[in-house]
Design a protein around this motif. Structure first.
Motif, PDB file in Angstrom:
ATOM      1  N   ASP A 117      25.615  20.687   7.791  1.00 24.36           N
ATOM      2  CA  ASP A 117      25.081  19.504   8.460  1.00 24.36           C
ATOM      3  C   ASP A 117      25.316  19.645   9.960  1.00 24.36           C
ATOM      4  O   ASP A 117      26.309  20.225  10.400  1.00 24.36           O
ATOM      5  CB  ASP A 117      25.765  18.249   7.921  1.00 24.36           C
ATOM      6  CG  ASP A 117      27.272  18.291   8.106  1.00 24.36           C
ATOM      7  OD1 ASP A 117      27.792  17.519   8.920  1.00 24.36           O
ATOM      8  OD2 ASP A 117      27.941  19.110   7.438  1.00 24.36           O
ATOM      9  N   LEU A 118      24.400  19.109  10.750  1.00 22.07           N
ATOM     10  CA  LEU A 118      24.450  19.302  12.199  1.00 22.07           C
ATOM     11  C   LEU A 118      24.205  17.988  12.928  1.00 22.07           C
ATOM     12  O   LEU A 118      23.448  17.138  12.454  1.00 22.07           O
ATOM     13  CB  LEU A 118      23.383  20.315  12.638  1.00 22.07           C
ATOM     14  CG  LEU A 118      23.545  21.749  12.127  1.00 22.07           C
ATOM     15  CD1 LEU A 118      22.267  22.537  12.359  1.00 22.07           C
ATOM     16  CD2 LEU A 118      24.715  22.433  12.822  1.00 22.07           C
TER      17      LEU A 118
ATOM     18  N   ASP B 171      25.230  13.431  12.959  1.00 23.83           N
ATOM     19  CA  ASP B 171      25.528  12.598  14.124  1.00 23.83           C
ATOM     20  C   ASP B 171      24.301  12.604  15.011  1.00 23.83           C
ATOM     21  O   ASP B 171      23.518  13.565  15.005  1.00 23.83           O
ATOM     22  CB  ASP B 171      26.752  13.126  14.875  1.00 23.83           C
ATOM     23  CG  ASP B 171      27.482  12.026  15.647  1.00 23.83           C
ATOM     24  OD1 ASP B 171      26.913  10.922  15.775  1.00 23.83           O
ATOM     25  OD2 ASP B 171      28.610  12.268  16.113  1.00 23.83           O
ATOM     26  N   MET B 172      24.122  11.545  15.781  1.00 19.79           N
ATOM     27  CA  MET B 172      22.929  11.443  16.625  1.00 19.79           C
ATOM     28  C   MET B 172      23.141  10.341  17.649  1.00 19.79           C
ATOM     29  O   MET B 172      24.098   9.564  17.584  1.00 19.79           O
ATOM     30  CB  MET B 172      21.697  11.125  15.775  1.00 19.79           C
ATOM     31  CG  MET B 172      21.750   9.750  15.123  1.00 19.79           C
ATOM     32  SD  MET B 172      20.253   9.308  14.225  1.00 19.79           S
ATOM     33  CE  MET B 172      20.495  10.206  12.718  1.00 19.79           C
TER      34      MET B 172
ATOM     35  N   GLY C  10      35.803   1.632  25.279  1.00 18.50           N
ATOM     36  CA  GLY C  10      35.479   2.882  25.943  1.00 18.50           C
ATOM     37  C   GLY C  10      34.079   3.351  25.609  1.00 18.50           C
ATOM     38  O   GLY C  10      33.361   2.760  24.792  1.00 18.50           O
ATOM     39  N   LEU C  11      33.682   4.431  26.255  1.00 20.09           N
ATOM     40  CA  LEU C  11      32.376   5.051  26.061  1.00 20.09           C
ATOM     41  C   LEU C  11      32.320   5.705  24.685  1.00 20.09           C
ATOM     42  O   LEU C  11      33.157   6.543  24.353  1.00 20.09           O
ATOM     43  CB  LEU C  11      32.154   6.094  27.160  1.00 20.09           C
ATOM     44  CG  LEU C  11      30.833   6.859  27.154  1.00 20.09           C
ATOM     45  CD1 LEU C  11      29.672   5.929  27.482  1.00 20.09           C
ATOM     46  CD2 LEU C  11      30.894   8.015  28.148  1.00 20.09           C
ATOM     47  N   SER C  12      31.329   5.334  23.859  1.00 17.81           N
ATOM     48  CA  SER C  12      31.224   5.915  22.517  1.00 17.81           C
ATOM     49  C   SER C  12      29.832   5.651  21.952  1.00 17.81           C
ATOM     50  O   SER C  12      29.028   4.928  22.550  1.00 17.81           O
ATOM     51  CB  SER C  12      32.278   5.315  21.578  1.00 17.81           C
ATOM     52  OG  SER C  12      31.918   3.998  21.200  1.00 17.81           O
ATOM     53  N   ARG C  13      29.568   6.232  20.764  1.00 13.81           N
ATOM     54  CA  ARG C  13      28.304   6.007  20.056  1.00 13.81           C
ATOM     55  C   ARG C  13      28.384   4.818  19.100  1.00 13.81           C
ATOM     56  O   ARG C  13      27.520   4.653  18.239  1.00 13.81           O
ATOM     57  CB  ARG C  13      27.910   7.263  19.269  1.00 13.81           C
ATOM     58  CG  ARG C  13      27.443   8.389  20.149  1.00 13.81           C
ATOM     59  CD  ARG C  13      26.886   9.577  19.387  1.00 13.81           C
ATOM     60  NE  ARG C  13      26.367  10.534  20.342  1.00 13.81           N
ATOM     61  CZ  ARG C  13      27.124  11.417  20.989  1.00 13.81           C
ATOM     62  NH1 ARG C  13      28.419  11.475  20.732  1.00 13.81           N
ATOM     63  NH2 ARG C  13      26.591  12.228  21.875  1.00 13.81           N
TER      64      ARG C  13
ATOM     65  N   LEU D  35      28.336   6.028  15.205  1.00 13.35           N
ATOM     66  CA  LEU D  35      29.626   5.496  14.789  1.00 13.35           C
ATOM     67  C   LEU D  35      29.480   3.995  14.593  1.00 13.35           C
ATOM     68  O   LEU D  35      28.803   3.324  15.376  1.00 13.35           O
ATOM     69  CB  LEU D  35      30.673   5.802  15.869  1.00 13.35           C
ATOM     70  CG  LEU D  35      32.078   5.230  15.697  1.00 13.35           C
ATOM     71  CD1 LEU D  35      32.781   5.896  14.520  1.00 13.35           C
ATOM     72  CD2 LEU D  35      32.883   5.435  16.982  1.00 13.35           C
ATOM     73  N   TRP D  36      30.117   3.445  13.551  1.00 15.51           N
ATOM     74  CA  TRP D  36      29.972   2.019  13.286  1.00 15.51           C
ATOM     75  C   TRP D  36      30.692   1.177  14.335  1.00 15.51           C
ATOM     76  O   TRP D  36      30.098   0.343  14.989  1.00 15.51           O
ATOM     77  CB  TRP D  36      30.490   1.683  11.894  1.00 15.51           C
ATOM     78  CG  TRP D  36      30.432   0.221  11.585  1.00 15.51           C
ATOM     79  CD1 TRP D  36      31.480  -0.633  11.437  1.00 15.51           C
ATOM     80  CD2 TRP D  36      29.254  -0.576  11.397  1.00 15.51           C
ATOM     81  NE1 TRP D  36      31.043  -1.910  11.166  1.00 15.51           N
ATOM     82  CE2 TRP D  36      29.672  -1.900  11.138  1.00 15.51           C
ATOM     83  CE3 TRP D  36      27.889  -0.291  11.428  1.00 15.51           C
ATOM     84  CZ2 TRP D  36      28.772  -2.937  10.913  1.00 15.51           C
ATOM     85  CZ3 TRP D  36      26.985  -1.332  11.199  1.00 15.51           C
ATOM     86  CH2 TRP D  36      27.425  -2.630  10.947  1.00 15.51           C
ATOM     87  N   ARG D  37      31.982   1.380  14.508  1.00 15.76           N
ATOM     88  CA  ARG D  37      32.762   0.551  15.428  1.00 15.76           C
ATOM     89  C   ARG D  37      33.702   1.429  16.252  1.00 15.76           C
ATOM     90  O   ARG D  37      34.289   2.377  15.743  1.00 15.76           O
ATOM     91  CB  ARG D  37      33.587  -0.472  14.649  1.00 15.76           C
ATOM     92  CG  ARG D  37      34.445  -1.382  15.541  1.00 15.76           C
ATOM     93  CD  ARG D  37      35.502  -2.101  14.729  1.00 15.76           C
ATOM     94  NE  ARG D  37      34.954  -3.134  13.888  1.00 15.76           N
ATOM     95  CZ  ARG D  37      34.844  -4.419  14.244  1.00 15.76           C
ATOM     96  NH1 ARG D  37      35.252  -4.808  15.435  1.00 15.76           N
ATOM     97  NH2 ARG D  37      34.354  -5.302  13.411  1.00 15.76           N
ATOM     98  N   GLY D  38      33.848   1.088  17.530  1.00 17.27           N
ATOM     99  CA  GLY D  38      34.816   1.782  18.359  1.00 17.27           C
ATOM    100  C   GLY D  38      36.225   1.305  18.045  1.00 17.27           C
ATOM    101  O   GLY D  38      36.448   0.115  17.814  1.00 17.27           O
TER     102      GLY D  38
END
Length: 767
Positions: free
Chosen positions: A528-529, A559-560, A643-646, A636-639
């Motif tokens: 997976d990529l 991830d995307m 901070g900076l995140s997906r 990502l569901w929750r940080g």
């Protein structure tokens, strides 16, 4: 349980347990909110057998509540209970303290009080501490009866521990999620108070050096502040009393299931005082199985199978019900005494994955997934209610699949996924490059993970090592092929050992050896990529073209999307960028802060860009359902921190615009343009394909309407027909005329059926 006779009772013996009705009331009142469903009889709600099964399940979990639990069946003397580990104290380690702290007469009156379980950085006096912490506690236990053994159990300690009891060395622990059990029979045979002393070490990894600790996202989830360390005794410590034969390790796995029969593979490691014949009594779903085994002194590995007729199958929530069956295994010695027992809840289903396309009970299921880290930085104190709310919110957003990314969560998390019908990809906590000396430890912890979790039907895939080839951050939208062609010790040796252990211990599930590994010579299988179009160096609109050119690279996109900043800025911006996983260079390249006079407008722009990129990415992959895409995990569901995140949700619970974008793109029936970001040249006519994606397991009679507003005005086009079950159907083309450069056209889509309506909208700018 019958009370010991007067002849066998002494002043030091365990007091008589309360009568059964009192036990029942205590158990129900302490854990009633979290009773799992029971399907052991036709009348689930009122059956006495059903209530008994619920109590047995609670009995196996109740050590978390701090209440003593007596055995519920079988003759004396077997009982499991949580001792009163009162007055925990802790101190920062020094050379002198390390030498003397385990002595029961050591004066610790100036040590600080500390809660157990907890991460020590949540406790007063240790908020900024890294290194080695010394713990002491008082352990009060009753006397052992003849034929009993006593075990000291740690359910979770981060990361290494040396354990002492009344000054005697008991043993060592390693691994933050693994359970450790030490024989303390000789040390605690008499009733009394003993001193438990534990030296806990969790040093930080040195940046730039290969790792030694197997912690994954438990210590470095996206958004984790640089000062955070989840060290400490973060799960309960308990005492378990058994007979002469103890079940030290236990595993139960459903290896086959259909409407006629389910088969459970069971494995136990038994510790025996001496050679003996024992019976293993397995009870599940109305089936009772008795097998006889001869054990020798020491450890004995036993494997057996149990068949269950006419089981109700477990399904993902979109496809059916989630029946769960209590399972118990008792080890009985020749006189009929129950020497030890284990309880689990198990669901019956089969799972397979070929070319990253999942099948549950033989039916294809498209994985619409999300990556999940620890629900909170302080995972030790996270409530079950909060976990349930989180999983329900994920399900209601349209996801049917959770990837527990690079960590092992609390046991309650998996119970809830079972009950709520969420499929789970469970990763082993390896990230990046490790030193060569960890192979044996990694294999041992992988086996513990399988033992710990294999009975959960929600877990459908085991994952191994995330990005084994490097600790350097990703800098390109698509994977870098050149750097992955040469073999490496982490990918070729460590990953083969860990995945081989998981595959050997549980062949019923697909094991993916590593993630973020592109197809490479000689087998070109790949894994997976992550595909980060719309971030780094390529726009989101190019994902469709990339997928057409390299279909093997999008079979499962793990991830995307782009990163974004939290809405509420509680600290300076520099602190929000100095967190684990922050891709600061990409942020400034894609959305330069210098373009904005106000920081708040820059923050808002990062959030809306994240939403646009995520919607385009999800729709692109759904349009390629099964051809070749088997599924995806969206960011990502929750940080876990600001901070900076997906993340789709900020650490404080504030939804980002990306969450609404995901909900639109994840509708079970979705009209979509392909590609989702079509090219529209100024003053030219563009022809765009329209599809309907139906993730339901039934054909749908639909009317689909496209309303196009462009330079020519507004026009409407409509289709009627059957949308195939679990498929993407091509409906036809629409035409959109571009205006001047920068002028936008809109396309509004509506799909209507007998039981619902689903909408989508596109704004297309001329270039």
């Amino acid at each position: 349980m019958a009370a010991p006779s007067a002849a066998n009772r002494s002043a030091d013996a365990r007091p008589t347990p309360p009568p059964a009705p009192v036990i029942t009331a205590t158990l129900l009142s302490s854990r009633m909110r979290f009773l799992p469903k029971c399907v052991c009889s036709a009348d689930h709600a009122t059956s006495p057998r059903s209530v008994e099964c619920q109590l047995r399940y609670l009995h196996s979990r109740l050590h978390r509540s701090g209440s003593r639990v007596w055995a519920m069946d079988g003759p004396a003397p077997i009982a499991d209970f949580v001792p009163v580990l009162s007055n925990w104290r802790a101190a920062r380690s020094t050379e002198t303290l390390q030498r003397d702290f385990s002595d029961p007469d050591f004066d610790d009156s100036d040590w600080l009080p500390i809660e157990v379980p907890s991460h020590w950085q949540t406790q007063p006096g240790f908020e900024d501490f890294d290194g080695t912490l010394l713990y002491r506690a008082d352990l009060r236990v009753p006397a052992l009866q003849a034929g009993q053994r006593r075990w000291l159990r740690f359910d979770g300690l981060c990361y290494t521990g040396d354990v002492f009891l009344d000054g005697a060395y008991v043993g060592q622990t390693e691994g933050y999620f693994t359970h450790h059990r030490f024989d303390v029979t000789d040390l605690t045979s008499r009733s009394g108070t003993y001193t438990l002393a534990v030296e806990v070490g969790a040093p930080r990894e040195t940046p730039g050096e290969r790792k030694r600790a197997i912690t994954g996202w438990f210590t470095e989830a996206p958004g984790t502040p640089p000062t955070w360390n989840p060290a400490g005794i973060w799960q309960p410590v308990s005492i378990v009393d058994t007979g002469a034969v103890a079940i030290r390790h236990f595993r139960a796995t459903c290896v086959a299931a259909d409407e006629r029969r389910a088969e459970i593979a069971l494995r136990a490691v038994l510790f025996a005082d001496d050679t003996a014949d024992i019976e293993l009594v397995t009870e599940v779903a109305g089936t009772s199985d008795v097998s006889t085994h001869r054990v020798s002194a020491g450890e004995n590995q036993v494997e057996w199978h149990v068949s269950v007729p006419l089981p109700e199958l477990w399904w993902p929530h979109e496809r059916g019900e989630q029946p769960m069956y209590p399972l118990s295994v008792q080890a009985r010695i020749p006189n009929g005494t129950i020497s030890d027992r284990k309880y689990r809840r198990i669901g019956f289903r089969t799972t397979s994955m070929r070319d990253f396309i999942l099948r549950i009970n033989g039916e294809r299921v498209f994985a619409r997934g999300i990556n999940v880290g620890p629900i909170e930085l302080d995972l030790a104190s996270a409530s079950v209610d909060a976990m349930r709310d989180e999983i329900l919110a994920i399900r209601e957003a349209g996801f049917n699949f959770i990837r527990v990314r690079s960590h092992v969560n609390r046991v309650e998390f998996y119970d809830l996924c079972d009950d709520l019908g969420m499929m789970v990809w469970q990763d082993f906590p390896l990230i990046g490059a490790y030193v060569r000396g960890i192979t044996d430890r990694a294999e041992a912890q992988a086996r513990e993970m399988v033992d710990f979790l294999s009975h959960h039907p929600s877990i459908v895939v085991w994952g191994g090592h995330y990005r084994p080839h490097t600790d350097e951050p990703r800098t390109t939208s698509a994977p870098d092929l050149r750097r992955q062609q040469m073999p490496s010790w982490n990918r070729s040796i460590l990953d083969r050992a860990v995945s081989g252990t998981m595959r050997g211990d549980d062949p019923s599930r697909r094991t993916v050896a590593h993630s973020e590994v592109a197809p490479h010579i000689p087998q070109l299988r790949g894994s997976d990529l992550g595909q980060f179009f719309g971030w780094f160096d390529r726009p989101a609109s190019e994902l469709a073209e990339y997928a057409a050119a390299l279909p093997r690279f999008v079979r499962f996109v793990s991830d995307m999307g782009s990163q974004a900043l939290p809405e509420h800025i509680e600290k300076d911006l520099d602190a929000l960028l100095d967190v684990a996983g922050a891709e600061v260079e990409a942020l400034h390249a894609v959305i330069p802060a210098s373009d904005y006079a106000e920081a708040s407008n820059w923050v808002k722009s990062t959030r809306h860009h994240q939403a646009d990129v995520l919607k385009t990415s999800i729709e692109t992959l759904r349009a390629l359902k099964y051809r070749p895409v088997g599924g995806f995990c969206a960011g990502l569901w929750r940080g876990v921190g600001p901070g900076l995140s997906r993340a789709l949700i900020d650490h404080d619970g504030t939804p980002r615009p990306a969450l609404d974008a995901a909900k639109t793109a994840l509708q079970p029936v979705l009209p979509i343009l392909y590609p989702p970001e079509p090219t529209l040249h100024a003053h030219h006519l563009a022809t765009i394909a329209l599809h309907i994606c139906n993730d339901r397991d039934e054909d749908l009679e639909l009317t689909v309407t496209a309303t196009i507003t462009d330079q020519r005005g507004t026009s409407i086009k409509q289709w009627q027909g059957l949308a195939d079950a679990d498929a993407v159907s091509y409906l036809g083309d629409i035409e959109v005329r571009g205006g001047r450069i920068g002028q936008s056209a809109t396309v509004e889509l509506l799909a209507e059926g007998s039981d619902g309506r689903w909408t989508n909208r596109y704004v297309i700018s001329a270039t």
